[in-house]
Design an enzyme around this catalytic site. Structure first.
Site, PDB file in Angstrom:
ATOM      1  N   HIS A 135       0.852  -1.192   0.000  1.00 12.10           N
ATOM      2  CA  HIS A 135       0.000   0.000   0.000  1.00 12.10           C
ATOM      3  C   HIS A 135       0.882   1.233   0.000  1.00 12.10           C
ATOM      4  O   HIS A 135       1.943   1.255   0.640  1.00 12.10           O
ATOM      5  CB  HIS A 135      -0.916   0.001   1.237  1.00 12.10           C
ATOM      6  CG  HIS A 135      -2.048   0.973   1.156  1.00 12.10           C
ATOM      7  ND1 HIS A 135      -1.893   2.323   1.395  1.00 12.10           N
ATOM      8  CD2 HIS A 135      -3.365   0.789   0.857  1.00 12.10           C
ATOM      9  CE1 HIS A 135      -3.061   2.929   1.257  1.00 12.10           C
ATOM     10  NE2 HIS A 135      -3.961   2.033   0.927  1.00 12.10           N
TER      11      HIS A 135
ATOM     12  N   ASP B  25      -7.728  -4.107  -0.596  1.00 11.45           N
ATOM     13  CA  ASP B  25      -8.298  -4.419  -1.910  1.00 11.45           C
ATOM     14  C   ASP B  25      -8.293  -5.922  -2.178  1.00 11.45           C
ATOM     15  O   ASP B  25      -9.207  -6.445  -2.829  1.00 11.45           O
ATOM     16  CB  ASP B  25      -7.514  -3.686  -3.006  1.00 11.45           C
ATOM     17  CG  ASP B  25      -7.538  -2.185  -2.820  1.00 11.45           C
ATOM     18  OD1 ASP B  25      -8.641  -1.645  -2.646  1.00 11.45           O
ATOM     19  OD2 ASP B  25      -6.464  -1.554  -2.816  1.00 11.45           O
TER      20      ASP B  25
END
Length: 430
Positions: free
Chosen positions: A304, A361
């Site tokens: 991330h 995600d």
């Protein structure tokens, strides 16, 4: 908020700039008077080093993997099984609602769930197979003409916020139905927020969908964990559009467009497409990971930009994935690949050393697929979840008397001395 100063020297001229320190220890140099004092601006592509506003809505500690909503750790919402509606109220109003406040807001959500009948004309005008995000953005903007949000005080804002939060799920479900050529399903007054969306999404006139408790809890948690996340691309877009004086609905419609991109809301779509590629290639997840380490493939759903540790939202969703998959009556080969891919990455020093942990995600893609949400609706689901954050940021900026229209500067790199050439004398450029 404490304050220190730093000294900047430009062309022999020294100026003092304030260093502001927030309650969490974040420090920023206040350059709001830099151009006024020196005639110089800063260059910061993608605003990676720029704090664009002061905000009290959410806070991220990327190094430690922490996320707070109005000062409350995100884990608290999962542990206490907080509803999406209550989470939204906290973000929007800035305080935990009383039972009476919550009941009133829930009543408004139920009352406002139907769409104006004339909006059917808009839905019917879209071409077949239109992407639901395009329909959703257009329909939220169209609300500005059917339900004009004249916000003059806290009461009118609360009414507009409830209207947008309620109708966005109806628009989302109707957008999906329009994209597959099915009639929109009316909301039910006896269902809660999440269950009502699932009803409108999956019911057909001849077969009503009855929401499953495990599925509804998983979707509620998905929405809660996506409700706000600092000054991301779409939230910043909402604030920029809102700074012009644009109404709440138009500003949030712009947020939908910003969220649509693969680098933002479409990241969980990429995570599932990766699973599809692995399945189609005939490779095992271990073989695919080996290709990634050799630089022959890229991996989606891991790592991330903000978090250098576990994304706290991913940790929470990880605990939901197992029970949800175990409750399914239909096997899904892609979800089994996802489980094996996760286990392979988490046991590999290559990824551990680089802190490439599964992100939100990866798990949200698995959950949405398990719930039967089609791939082109993934970003729509993200938009429903992020709507409270967008509303909260729009209001925070609206209430700030120092707000000015957003107007970034630029470093011009074009020609300073070009001349006009008559059309008959122009030559084709190489």
């Amino acid at each position: 908020m404490t304050q220190d100063t730093c000294t900047l020297t430009i062309d022999g001229h020294r100026i003092e700039l304030p260093i502001l320190t927030g309650p969490t220890g974040d420090r920023v140099i206040d350059i709001s008077t830099l151009r006024e004092q020196t005639g110089v601006t800063t260059l910061d592509p993608s605003f990676a080093n720029t704090a664009s506003c002061r905000s009290a809505i959410s806070w991220i500690d990327g190094d430690k993997g922490r996320l707070l909503y109005r000062g409350i750790p995100i884990e608290t919402f999962a542990e206490n099984k907080v509803s999406f509606v209550e989470t939204a109220m906290l973000l929007i109003s800035g305080h935990l609602p009383t039972q009476a406040e919550r009941d009133r807001f829930a009543e408004l959500l139920t009352e406002y769930s139907p769409l104006h009948r004339n909006m059917d004309l808009h839905f019917n005008a879209f071409p077949p197979n239109s992407h639901p995000m395009a329909i959703m953005s257009s329909m939220i903007n169209a609300m500005s003409t059917h339900d004009r949000p004249r916000i003059t005080d806290d009461a009118s804002f609360a009414d507009a916020a409830a209207k947008l939060m309620s109708k966005v799920r109806t628009i989302a479900a109707a957008s999906y139905k329009a994209s597959i050529g099915e009639p929109a399903v009316y909301p039910r007054y006896d269902l809660k927020y999440v269950e009502n969306f699932m009803h409108m999404m999956f019911s057909v006139p001849y077969r009503l969908y009855e929401p499953d408790d495990i599925a509804a809890r998983a979707l509620n948690l998905f929405l809660v964990l996506h409700a706000d996340h600092g000054q991301n691309c779409s939230t910043s877009t909402v604030r920029v559009v809102g700074s012009s004086g644009a109404n709440l609905f138009a500003s949030c419609s712009a947020g939908v467009c910003a969220l649509w991109g693969d680098r933002h809301g479409g990241a969980n779509v990429n995570a599932v497409r990766q699973l599809e590629r692995i399945a189609a290639s005939g490779l095992t997840p271990s073989q695919y990971v080996a290709r990634v380490k050799d630089g022959k493939d890229r991996i989606a759903g891991f790592g991330h930009r903000v978090y250098r540790n576990w994304d706290p939202r991913a940790r929470i969703l990880r605990g939901v994935v197992g029970p949800l998959l175990d409750s399914m009556n239909r096997p899904d080969p892609l979800l089994e690949i996802a489980r094996e891919l996760e286990a392979t990455v988490l046991s590999d020093d290559y990824f551990i050393e680089r802190r490439l942990y599964p992100n939100v995600d990866f798990y949200s893609g698995i959950i949405l697929r398990a719930l039967g949400i089609p791939l082109n609706m993934f970003t729509v689901m993200f938009a429903i979840g992020r709507m409270p954050g967008w509303i909260a940021h729009w209001k925070e900026q609206f209430d700030d008397p120092t707000t000015r229209i957003a107007r970034p500067r630029q470093l011009y790199v074009g020609r300073p001395d070009a001349t006009w050439v008559p059309r008959e004398l122009r030559r084709a450029q190489a």
